[in-house]
Motif scaffolding. Sequence first.
Motif, PDB file in Angstrom:
ATOM      1  N   MET A  79      -5.786  -2.078  -3.353  1.00  0.00           N
ATOM      2  CA  MET A  79      -4.727  -2.970  -2.882  1.00  0.00           C
ATOM      3  C   MET A  79      -3.492  -2.173  -2.501  1.00  0.00           C
ATOM      4  SD  MET A  79      -3.330  -6.382  -4.730  1.00  0.00           S
ATOM      5  CE  MET A  79      -1.770  -7.169  -4.326  1.00  0.00           C
ATOM      6  N   PHE A  81       0.412  -2.760  -2.208  1.00  0.00           N
ATOM      7  CA  PHE A  81       1.390  -3.753  -2.640  1.00  0.00           C
ATOM      8  C   PHE A  81       2.524  -3.864  -1.635  1.00  0.00           C
ATOM      9  CE2 PHE A  81       0.251  -4.948  -6.966  1.00  0.00           C
ATOM     10  CZ  PHE A  81      -0.796  -4.077  -7.179  1.00  0.00           C
ATOM     11  N   GLN A  82       3.032  -5.090  -1.552  1.00  0.00           N
ATOM     12  CA  GLN A  82       4.173  -5.350  -0.689  1.00  0.00           C
ATOM     13  C   GLN A  82       5.347  -4.450  -1.095  1.00  0.00           C
ATOM     14  OE1 GLN A  82       5.018  -9.511  -0.755  1.00  0.00           O
ATOM     15  NE2 GLN A  82       6.165  -9.458   1.146  1.00  0.00           N
ATOM     16  N   SER A  83       5.433  -4.165  -2.386  1.00  0.00           N
ATOM     17  CA  SER A  83       6.528  -3.332  -2.892  1.00  0.00           C
ATOM     18  C   SER A  83       6.138  -1.855  -2.951  1.00  0.00           C
ATOM     19  CB  SER A  83       6.916  -3.816  -4.280  1.00  0.00           C
ATOM     20  OG  SER A  83       5.824  -3.672  -5.162  1.00  0.00           O
ATOM     21  N   TYR A  84       4.991  -1.510  -2.413  1.00  0.00           N
ATOM     22  CA  TYR A  84       4.416  -0.150  -2.433  1.00  0.00           C
ATOM     23  C   TYR A  84       3.904   0.250  -3.802  1.00  0.00           C
ATOM     24  CZ  TYR A  84       7.576  -0.002   1.583  1.00  0.00           C
ATOM     25  OH  TYR A  84       8.271  -0.292   2.694  1.00  0.00           O
ATOM     26  N   ALA A  85       4.745   0.050  -4.860  1.00  0.00           N
ATOM     27  CA  ALA A  85       4.329   0.378  -6.222  1.00  0.00           C
ATOM     28  C   ALA A  85       3.784   1.786  -6.347  1.00  0.00           C
ATOM     29  CB  ALA A  85       3.296  -0.646  -6.730  1.00  0.00           C
ATOM     30  N   GLN A 140       5.401   3.681   2.404  1.00  0.00           N
ATOM     31  CA  GLN A 140       4.377   2.715   2.758  1.00  0.00           C
ATOM     32  C   GLN A 140       3.068   3.413   3.127  1.00  0.00           C
ATOM     33  OE1 GLN A 140       5.693  -0.158   5.719  1.00  0.00           O
ATOM     34  NE2 GLN A 140       4.797  -1.694   4.393  1.00  0.00           N
TER      35      GLN A 140
ATOM     36  N   ASP B 166       4.657  -4.369 -10.728  1.00  0.00           N
ATOM     37  CA  ASP B 166       3.693  -3.944  -9.709  1.00  0.00           C
ATOM     38  C   ASP B 166       3.126  -2.553  -9.997  1.00  0.00           C
ATOM     39  OD1 ASP B 166       3.676  -6.211  -8.275  1.00  0.00           O
ATOM     40  OD2 ASP B 166       4.756  -5.456  -6.532  1.00  0.00           O
ATOM     41  N   LEU B 167       3.939  -1.706 -10.622  1.00  0.00           N
ATOM     42  CA  LEU B 167       3.454  -0.355 -10.930  1.00  0.00           C
ATOM     43  C   LEU B 167       2.232  -0.430 -11.827  1.00  0.00           C
ATOM     44  CD1 LEU B 167       6.634   1.818 -11.594  1.00  0.00           C
ATOM     45  CD2 LEU B 167       5.160   1.760  -9.599  1.00  0.00           C
ATOM     46  N   ALA B 170      -0.741  -1.931 -10.029  1.00  0.00           N
ATOM     47  CA  ALA B 170      -1.372  -0.940  -9.165  1.00  0.00           C
ATOM     48  C   ALA B 170      -2.271  -0.018  -9.981  1.00  0.00           C
ATOM     49  CB  ALA B 170      -0.307  -0.136  -8.430  1.00  0.00           C
ATOM     50  N   ILE B 173      -5.473  -1.773 -10.915  1.00  0.00           N
ATOM     51  CA  ILE B 173      -6.400  -1.862  -9.788  1.00  0.00           C
ATOM     52  C   ILE B 173      -7.023  -0.498  -9.524  1.00  0.00           C
ATOM     53  CG2 ILE B 173      -6.490  -2.132  -7.285  1.00  0.00           C
ATOM     54  CD1 ILE B 173      -4.639  -4.475  -7.600  1.00  0.00           C
ATOM     55  N   ALA B 273      11.302   4.081  -6.287  1.00  0.00           N
ATOM     56  CA  ALA B 273       9.895   4.134  -5.943  1.00  0.00           C
ATOM     57  C   ALA B 273       9.434   2.799  -5.397  1.00  0.00           C
ATOM     58  CB  ALA B 273       9.061   4.517  -7.150  1.00  0.00           C
ATOM     59  N   MET B 274      10.303   1.799  -5.506  1.00  0.00           N
ATOM     60  CA  MET B 274       9.907   0.477  -5.059  1.00  0.00           C
ATOM     61  C   MET B 274      10.760   0.103  -3.864  1.00  0.00           C
ATOM     62  SD  MET B 274       7.695  -0.413  -7.397  1.00  0.00           S
ATOM     63  CE  MET B 274       7.581  -2.204  -7.389  1.00  0.00           C
ATOM     64  N   LYS B 275      10.200  -0.754  -3.036  1.00  0.00           N
ATOM     65  CA  LYS B 275      10.953  -1.202  -1.876  1.00  0.00           C
ATOM     66  C   LYS B 275      12.127  -2.058  -2.336  1.00  0.00           C
ATOM     67  CE  LYS B 275       9.036  -4.143   1.168  1.00  0.00           C
ATOM     68  NZ  LYS B 275       8.244  -4.514   2.332  1.00  0.00           N
TER      69      LYS B 275
END
Lengths: 359, 276
Positions: A79, A81-85, A140, B166-167, B170, B173, B273-275
Amino acid sequence: MSAIDLVGVRKQFGETQVVRGVDLAVPSGAFLSLLGPSGCGKTTLLRMLAGLETPSEGEIRIDGAVVNAVPPGARDIAMVFQSYALYPQMTVAQNIAYPLRKRGVPKGERAGRVAAVAEMLQLGPLLERKPRQLSGGQQQRVALGRALVREPRIFLLDEPLSNLDATLRSHMRAELIELHRRIGRTMVYVTHDQLEAMTMSTHIAVIDGGVVQQFGTPQQVYRRPVNRMVAGFIGTPAMAFVEGRVGEGGALTLAGTRVATVDAAPGATPVIGIRAEDVRLAEIGVPARVGLVEPIGHETLVRLHCDAGIVTARLPGDTAVQPGEQVHFTADAGRLHLFDPIGGERLTDPYQGNERDHG
Amino acid sequence: MSAGVRKLGWSLLAWALVLLVATPLLWMLSTSFKPENEVFAVPVTLLPEEWTVEYYVLLLTETSFPRYFANSAIVATLTTLVVIALGTLGAYSLVRFRYRGREAIASAVLLSYLLPSVVLIVPLYLMMVKLGLANSLASLVIAYTSFALPYALWLLRSFMAAVPEDLESAAMIDGATRMGAFLDVTLPQALPGIISTALFTFILAWNEYLLALVLVNADEVRPLTTGVMTMLVSGFNIEWSLLMAASVMMSVPLIVILAFLQSYLVRGFGAGAMKG
Ligand SMILES: Nc1ncnc2c1ncn2[C@@H]1O[C@H](COP(=O)(O)OP(=O)(O)OP(=O)(O)O)[C@@H](O)[C@H]1O
Ligand SMILES: [Mg+2]
């Protein structure tokens, strides 16, 4: 066989219903775009596919097996992520190698695969940097790289190109299409950009208010939008909606001018949807006054104000019209879309004589 | 020009403050090396005229100081370990999992921190007696943990909350278990917070006096704070140089730890590190 089946999937956070009953069967190897306005539940849907959220109701199947209770790591998905993560304390190379490391790929092989992905995404010079030393677009690409380094059964991509400049974006689009063609894996791609969805996907699901409004090929969704929401969402400039009126014998009039014959009772007032490219200027037709004229090189967008509303026309670039000018326009009856004025559902197609054109 | 003057002004102010704080410490250091007759000598000597390590030798060989020191070290280290282990996992649960009463627990934690420690001493003592733990190092570890944990939870919670979910998603996953994701991703991100909390806990346990006074009264289990006081009051006259030597030795571990961890404390978060 379908790669992904969603059966009556719902998700609520506390009192908030976010996904309200989604049924979807994604064929194996499809490139499915999830398209919809912000906040419609696209990310939530993706997170449920990934196993990061459990559906409140319903069933998710991957390759026929119910995976509701399967943890994310065991679903064989990747996946973006929209936030890149991206993992902040790891370098770009370590970020991309992480999924391989967690799956026990030997070190030597890892390096090779990271290098290959870095090549494709033009990340070579950045491999030793930390994520915070990268621009948004570079981050990204790293996020994309971390997903592409494996070959999972399913790719979930949450707006993976949103932050790239136009050149890089079209380059990446081509790379993704090429990748999809080469490895033939199922991809679920979330985007706001309907043009991107139209050009890349084999299938599109338009989502709004937590339900799938329409599922089909890009052509189906474009040619025969099932309701006003889908019609308005797909296509730039957006489809124009004007009020029509059905007279004796099913004569459909627009601002008093007959434009088609329909199978409807006299007195009905369906909403007529007209795409800009279907509008032509003509000697005889609906009278209108020219409003805003936007020349965009090879073509010109012209706003036409008629009694029933405003219609946008996409005309050849050399069209010479001035704002304020009085003109007449027309459109093929078969290209008109009729919608219920209240519910917004698509009504029977208009026709001229015996000819029917479903596109 | 005026900027230069302003800068000079600030520097002077800063140095004045540093001096204010440091003087007693430097005085303590100086006194610990003075022979007895010089301690109260007039005129006062800033530095010892005659340097002696006599009191340090005395402290380490003739008194129970090494015993107290070991006790303090054990108690402070164990307390820190327990608090960090429980605090990290507890804070993680408060931040990441949704369950009934989560917010209530968080508020209760804060509330218990606001309770003055004095009101808890007697109940704690009775509990320790009931548990058969009175007069043991374990009683101190438990008591200190109960005092440091609420604060630690509160502190760590905000640090954990700052780590984007989200980290972890991720990482899961990408094939990590939840625990693996926690260790690979969340823990490194929360490390500055964990270190600050550990430091706070260690200092609290090292310097604690009141609870130690109530909970232990045998020499074998006395920590430094109460131990040194006992040494002081049991003699007929107070041996100031000895006391100062003890104080210096007490401060050394904290100074060493602080110096060692300072770079961690100021390094702060790895941002961006995050948008967004
Ligand atoms: N954990 C959560 N708790 C409560 N509400 C949530 C949670 N996650 C999402 N929502 C809500 O669910 C709705 C859908 O969110 P989602 O992120 O799926 O939207 P989206 O379609 O991805 O939007 P965008 O295009 O802006 O990314 C939003 O209204 C959001 O506020
Ligand atoms: Mg989203």
